[in-house]
Design an enzyme around this catalytic site. Structure first.
Site, PDB file in Angstrom:
ATOM      1  N   ASP A  27      -9.666   7.209  -6.990  1.00  0.00           N
ATOM      2  CA  ASP A  27      -8.764   6.063  -6.773  1.00  0.00           C
ATOM      3  C   ASP A  27      -8.259   5.387  -8.045  1.00  0.00           C
ATOM      4  OD1 ASP A  27      -9.562   6.776  -4.261  1.00  0.00           O
ATOM      5  OD2 ASP A  27     -10.196   4.779  -3.626  1.00  0.00           O
ATOM      6  N   LYS A 132      -7.121   9.787   1.159  1.00  0.00           N
ATOM      7  CA  LYS A 132      -8.146   9.310   2.100  1.00  0.00           C
ATOM      8  C   LYS A 132      -7.738   7.951   2.658  1.00  0.00           C
ATOM      9  CE  LYS A 132     -11.022   7.475  -1.686  1.00  0.00           C
ATOM     10  NZ  LYS A 132     -11.154   6.063  -1.394  1.00  0.00           N
ATOM     11  N   CYS A 165     -15.551   2.268  -3.394  1.00  0.00           N
ATOM     12  CA  CYS A 165     -15.223   3.674  -3.124  1.00  0.00           C
ATOM     13  C   CYS A 165     -16.149   4.656  -3.854  1.00  0.00           C
ATOM     14  CB  CYS A 165     -13.767   3.937  -3.458  1.00  0.00           C
ATOM     15  SG  CYS A 165     -12.687   2.999  -2.361  1.00  0.00           S
TER      16      CYS A 165
END
Ligand code: TIU
Length: 226
Positions: A27, A132, A165
Site C-alpha cells: 500500500d 485488495k 495493513c
C-alpha cells in the site's frame, strides 16, 4: 543444492531460501503517503509515513539484483463501490469519504491517481500488483495463488501502515504457513507508539507472527547473492 541465507533478526536469526522468497510492498500509494488522500481524510499527518520511502527504495534496488520476487499491493475499490462494505464507507463520519472527489481524484478508487503506487517506488515489469478491498493482502485476492505458483515460502514485508495493513497481512501470512520477516525501518505508522508496539507484537512470544530486522541487515545479507 538449496541456498539458505541467515539474517540477524529478532527474536532470533531468520533463515530463508532466496529462490522461495518474495519482497512485499504494501500500500505505498499516494492515498496513504501524500496529502489529499485517504490517510489524510482519516485525520492523519501523512508526512510521518514518508520516512519509509528511501529505505524501501534501497531494498528494492538490492532485491532486483537477485532472484527474490517482488509483489505490490494497493488498497482500494471499484468505481461503483460495489466491493466496499457499507461499514467501511460509513466508518469515521468523515468529511471526505471513500469514493468522494479529492485533489488526487476519487479517494481510494482504482484507476485514480490517489490509488496508485507513489512515483518513487513504481513497479517494474514482472512485479505484480495485488488490488485488495481490505486491510489484509490475502482477503479475496489471488495473492496466495500467485505465491504458491512461484513456490514462495518466505515473505519480506515492507509498506504502510504498520499496525493496520502490514499487521493484518503478516497475521494472514502466518496462518497460511509463510515465514514473515518485517523490515522495521521500511514499515510506517501515523502513530509512533503504534509503530513501536506493532513491531514488538510481531516478534514477541518467540516470533508469534514472524521476525523483525532492519533494511541494512537484510541488504547486507542479500548482497552475497551478487
Ligand atoms: N488507516 C491506516 O492506518 N491504514 C489503512 O487504512 N490502510 C493500510 O494500512 N494500508
Amino acid at each position: 543444492m538449496k541456498k539458505i541465507l541467515t539474517v540477524k533478526a529478532e527474536p532470533y536469526d531468520y533463515e530463508f531460501e532466496p529462490a522461495s522468497t518474495a519482497l512485499m510492498i504494501i500500500d505505498m500509494q499516494n492515498d496513504f503517503v501524500n496529502p489529499g488522500g485517504f490517510g489524510e481524510s482519516l485525520g492523519n499527518n501523512v508526512t510521518l509515513l514518508r520516512a519509509v520511502i528511501n529505505p524501501i527504495k534501497n531494498v528494492l534496488a538490492a532485491v532486483r539484483e537477485t532472484e527474490i520476487k517482488v509483489i505490490y499491493t494497493r488498497e482500494g475499490h471499484r468505481p461503483d463501490l460495489s466491493d466496499c462494505p457499507q461499514s467501511k464507507l460509513n466508518r469515521g463520519n468523515l468529511k471526505v469519504r471513500i469514493g468522494d472527489e479529492g485533489p488526487m481524484g476519487r479517494v481510494l478508487i482504482r484507476g485514480e491517481k490517489g490509488h496508485d503506487i507513489i512515483d518513487e517506488l513504481k513497479p517494474k515489469e514482472g512485479e505484480p500488483i495485488i488490488d485488495k478491498p481490505g486491510k489484509g493482502s490475502f482477503y479475496v485476492t489471488d495473492l496466495h495463488l500467485i505465491l504458491q505458483n512461484w513456490g514462495v515460502k518466505y515473505l519480506v514485508i515492507t509498506g504502510v501502515t504498520t499496525e493496520v495493513c502490514v499487521h493484518t497481512t503478516i497475521r494472514e501470512a502466518n496462518d497460511r504457513g509463510y515465514e514473515g520477516l518485517v523490515l522495521g525501518d521500511c514499515v510506517g505508522s501515523y502513530f509512533p507508539e503504534f509503530q513501536d508496539a506493532g513491531l514488538k507484537m510481531i516478534k514477541a512470544q518467540g516470533g508469534i507472527f514472524g521476525w523483525v530486522t532492519s533494511s541494512k541487515n537484510f541488504i547486507d545479507v542479500i548482497k552475497q547473492l551478487k
